[in-house]
Design an enzyme around this catalytic site. Structure first.
Site, PDB file in Angstrom:
ATOM      1  N   GLU A 104       0.849  -1.195   0.000  1.00  0.00           N
ATOM      2  CA  GLU A 104       0.000   0.000   0.000  1.00  0.00           C
ATOM      3  C   GLU A 104       0.885   1.244   0.000  1.00  0.00           C
ATOM      4  OE1 GLU A 104      -3.275  -0.161   2.868  1.00  0.00           O
ATOM      5  OE2 GLU A 104      -3.168   2.001   3.135  1.00  0.00           O
ATOM      6  N   ASP A 106       0.329   5.384   0.500  1.00  0.00           N
ATOM      7  CA  ASP A 106      -0.739   6.258   0.990  1.00  0.00           C
ATOM      8  C   ASP A 106      -0.419   7.737   0.951  1.00  0.00           C
ATOM      9  OD1 ASP A 106      -2.426   4.215   2.004  1.00  0.00           O
ATOM     10  OD2 ASP A 106      -1.236   4.080   3.829  1.00  0.00           O
ATOM     11  N   GLU A 108      -2.599  10.512   2.915  1.00  0.00           N
ATOM     12  CA  GLU A 108      -3.773  10.768   3.757  1.00  0.00           C
ATOM     13  C   GLU A 108      -3.683  12.221   4.196  1.00  0.00           C
ATOM     14  OE1 GLU A 108      -3.956   7.858   6.898  1.00  0.00           O
ATOM     15  OE2 GLU A 108      -4.605   6.299   5.519  1.00  0.00           O
ATOM     16  N   THR A 122       1.959  10.433   4.867  1.00  0.00           N
ATOM     17  CA  THR A 122       2.248   9.391   3.876  1.00  0.00           C
ATOM     18  C   THR A 122       2.708   8.122   4.589  1.00  0.00           C
ATOM     19  OG1 THR A 122       4.584  10.015   3.629  1.00  0.00           O
ATOM     20  CG2 THR A 122       3.005  11.119   2.180  1.00  0.00           C
ATOM     21  N   ASN A 123       2.483   6.991   3.915  1.00  0.00           N
ATOM     22  CA  ASN A 123       2.971   5.733   4.467  1.00  0.00           C
ATOM     23  C   ASN A 123       3.275   4.784   3.319  1.00  0.00           C
ATOM     24  OD1 ASN A 123       3.730   3.835   6.390  1.00  0.00           O
ATOM     25  ND2 ASN A 123       1.697   3.574   7.279  1.00  0.00           N
ATOM     26  N   ARG A 132       5.813   3.249   8.419  1.00  0.00           N
ATOM     27  CA  ARG A 132       6.788   4.066   7.696  1.00  0.00           C
ATOM     28  C   ARG A 132       6.203   5.458   7.426  1.00  0.00           C
ATOM     29  NH1 ARG A 132       7.424  -0.823   4.301  1.00  0.00           N
ATOM     30  NH2 ARG A 132       9.317  -1.899   4.944  1.00  0.00           N
ATOM     31  N   TRP A 198      -7.662  10.161  16.083  1.00  0.00           N
ATOM     32  CA  TRP A 198      -6.202  10.295  16.006  1.00  0.00           C
ATOM     33  C   TRP A 198      -5.703  11.427  15.110  1.00  0.00           C
ATOM     34  CZ3 TRP A 198      -3.563   9.588  11.287  1.00  0.00           C
ATOM     35  CH2 TRP A 198      -4.364   9.112  10.229  1.00  0.00           C
ATOM     36  N   ARG A 280      10.614   5.311  19.139  1.00  0.00           N
ATOM     37  CA  ARG A 280       9.547   4.408  18.704  1.00  0.00           C
ATOM     38  C   ARG A 280      10.089   3.032  18.348  1.00  0.00           C
ATOM     39  NH1 ARG A 280       6.142   5.638  13.201  1.00  0.00           N
ATOM     40  NH2 ARG A 280       4.937   3.705  13.113  1.00  0.00           N
TER      41      ARG A 280
HETATM   42  C1  LIG Z   1       9.910  -1.353  21.993  1.00  0.00           C
HETATM   43  O1  LIG Z   1       9.906  -1.810  23.325  1.00  0.00           O
HETATM   44  C2  LIG Z   1       8.601  -1.871  23.910  1.00  0.00           C
HETATM   45  C3  LIG Z   1       8.749  -2.225  25.377  1.00  0.00           C
HETATM   46  O2  LIG Z   1       9.630  -3.311  25.528  1.00  0.00           O
HETATM   47  C4  LIG Z   1       7.768  -2.880  23.136  1.00  0.00           C
HETATM   48  O3  LIG Z   1       6.444  -2.911  23.651  1.00  0.00           O
HETATM   49  C5  LIG Z   1       7.696  -2.463  21.687  1.00  0.00           C
HETATM   50  O4  LIG Z   1       6.995  -3.432  20.918  1.00  0.00           O
HETATM   51  C6  LIG Z   1       9.093  -2.286  21.089  1.00  0.00           C
HETATM   52  N1  LIG Z   1       8.970  -1.730  19.779  1.00  0.00           N
HETATM   53  C7  LIG Z   1       9.635  -2.165  18.737  1.00  0.00           C
HETATM   54  C8  LIG Z   1       9.396  -1.483  17.433  1.00  0.00           C
HETATM   55  O5  LIG Z   1      10.448  -3.073  18.821  1.00  0.00           O
END
Ligand SMILES: *[C@@H]1O[C@H](CO)[C@@H](O)[C@H](O)[C@H]1NC(C)=O
Ligand SMILES: *[C@@H]1O[C@H](CO)[C@@H](O)[C@H](O)[C@H]1NC(C)=O
Ligand SMILES: *[C@@H]1O[C@H](CO)[C@@H](O)[C@H](O)[C@H]1NC(C)=O
Ligand SMILES: *[C@@H]1O[C@H](CO)[C@@H](O)[C@H](O)[C@H]1NC(C)=O
Ligand SMILES: *[C@@H]1O[C@H](CO)[C@@H](O)[C@H](O)[C@H]1NC(C)=O
Ligand SMILES: *[C@@H]1O[C@H](CO)[C@@H](O)[C@H](O)[C@H]1NC(C)=O
Ligand SMILES: *[C@@H]1O[C@H](CO)[C@@H](O)[C@H](O)[C@H]1NC(C)=O
Ligand SMILES: *[C@@H]1O[C@H](CO)[C@@H](O)[C@H](O)[C@H]1NC(C)=O
Ligand SMILES: *[C@@H]1O[C@H](CO)[C@@H](O)[C@H](O)[C@H]1NC(C)=O
Ligand SMILES: CC(=O)N[C@H]1CO[C@H](CO)[C@@H](O)[C@@H]1O
Length: 293
Positions: A104, A106, A108, A122-123, A132, A198, A280
């Site tokens: 996909e 996107d 949006e 965008t994604n 992404r 959101w 993230r």
């Molecule tokens: C980052 O760490 C958190 C807590 O351990 C976990 O819930 C999450 O899924 C992890 N994210 C990724 C992208 O690995």
């Protein structure tokens, strides 16, 4: 997001089938190019097929999907976004395949209060995996007039552009283990829906239903693309097609002028980039963010 009852579901196209794709160029007629997928009479085709409007009210949004399936193309749409208070609304223009491991691409458009900037979100999802997101403000008011939003999708890369200015690139990095959308046909979709959980300021600003209906307008859908067909090649191998229709998009790569424009947009208008959101991804951003080729 891709709500479709299409029977070509989960169609995986082996590389050899590429040879049965046809490269065509076509210009806009929404009656010929699209079907209403949801929202009933909230989708309207006007001016002999030249204009499409999609509307959102307190009981439903609406959406359309292309009749054709594409595998690569330069796919352009002009869109005029919801004017005034559009907070909480999400207007879309995207390509998507079917099935659990779908691809996909996107655009949006996240609405906002009057006078506050729309966000172009965008994604890129490949083999069912996304995360992404990149977001931008525009250098113009996208509700005041129509602007052209384009996907250039060829075997080398995907380029998202606005009025011919590239805003985002997604390279084919299959050799580094990043899945690339090159095996599944995609349809083109457009829709408007309630995203107020959101979309605007992370969901803080809700839709003001007293402003409904919210209407987005689309026109001049133009494709230079490979579509499924019998017995004709795609990608400029057929020289008569190559000369009668400009298929330079199929082999195009980002030149230095476009690269400079892309950098200008990313330096001045990008407001979110998953590639820099190390938190993230717990410190390790996705592979395509760090590969340099
Ligand atoms: C980052 O760490 C958190 C807590 O351990 C976990 O819930 C999450 O899924 C992890 N994210 C990724 C992208 O690995
Ligand atoms: C759709 O049709 C219904 C019933 O005829 C009508 O009440 C409504 O106003 C129409 N909506 C739009 C957006 O045209
Ligand atoms: C939805 O909008 C219609 C038309 O403006 C209005 O009559 C109706 O009361 C609204 N319904 C709800 C649940 O807000
Ligand atoms: C809406 O406007 C606010 C305030 O200017 C801004 O922070 C936000 O990025 C804008 N866009 C969205 C989708 O919230
Ligand atoms: C329609 O879109 C095509 C492709 O983006 C562009 O070349 C053409 O100028 C557009 N036509 C109008 C009337 O905007
Ligand atoms: C493609 O070829 C098959 C088998 O010859 C035929 O049944 C089908 O109708 C053809 N499709 C198109 C779009 O021409
Ligand atoms: C090339 O395209 C033309 C149409 O422009 C078509 O008539 C011809 O059969 C095609 N040739 C091949 C080898 O596909
Ligand atoms: C593309 O080429 C085909 C076949 O030659 C022709 O029918 C069509 O009109 C051309 N389209 C454009 C936009 O040039
Ligand atoms: C084909 O399109 C490209 C942009 O995609 C443009 O630079 C080039 O001049 C065009 N060539 C012709 C013959 O129209
Ligand atoms: C209902 C409403 O407020 N409409 C306004 C939307 O914005 C345009 C200008 O951008 C005004 O002309 C309308 O009056």
């Amino acid at each position: 997001m891709a709500s479709s009852s299409s029977t070509i579901s989960a169609m995986l196209v082996p590389a050899a089938v590429l040879l049965s794709f046809l490269m065509v160029a076509s210009a806009n007629n929404f009656y010929l190019d699209f079907d209403t997928s949801w929202g009933g009479n909230r989708t309207k085709i006007l001016n002999n097929g030249e204009l499409l409007t999609l509307s959102l009210d307190n009981s439903s949004g609406s959406g359309v999907q292309s009749k054709r399936d594409f595998l690569f193309g330069k796919i352009d749409m002009q869109i005029k976004l919801v004017p005034n208070n559009s907070a909480g609304t999400v207007t879309t223009y995207f390509l998507s395949s079917q099935g659990q491991y779908w691809d996909e691409l996107d655009f949006e458009f996240l609405g906002n209060l009057s006078g506050q900037p729309y966000t172009v979100h965008t994604n890129v999802i490949t083999q069912g995996k996304g995360n992404r997101e990149q977001q931008f403000y525009m250098w113009f008011d996208p509700t005041a007039d129509f602007h052209t939003y384009s996907f250039l999708w060829n075997p080398q890369y995907v380029l998202f552009s606005v009025d011919g200015t590239p805003i985002r690139e997604f390279k084919n990095l299959e050799t580094s283990g990043v899945p690339y959308p090159n095996k599944q046909v995609m349809k083109v979709y457009a829709s408007i829906w309630d995203g107020d959980s959101w979309a605007t300021e992370g969901g803080k600003v809700k839709i003001d239903w007293s402003q409904a209906p919210f209407i987005a307008a689309y026109r001049n859908f133009t494709t230079y693309a490979c579509i499924m067909s019998n017995g004709t090649t795609c990608g400029g191998f057929n020289s008569s097609f190559y000369s009668s229709n400009n298929s330079s998009w199929y082999t195009q790569q980002l030149d230095s002028a476009s690269q400079a424009k892309l950098k200008w947009v990313q330096d001045n208008y990008m407001i979110y980039n998953y590639c820099t959101d190390t938190k993230r991804f717990n410190g390790t951003v996705p592979t395509e963010c760090t590969v340099s080729n």
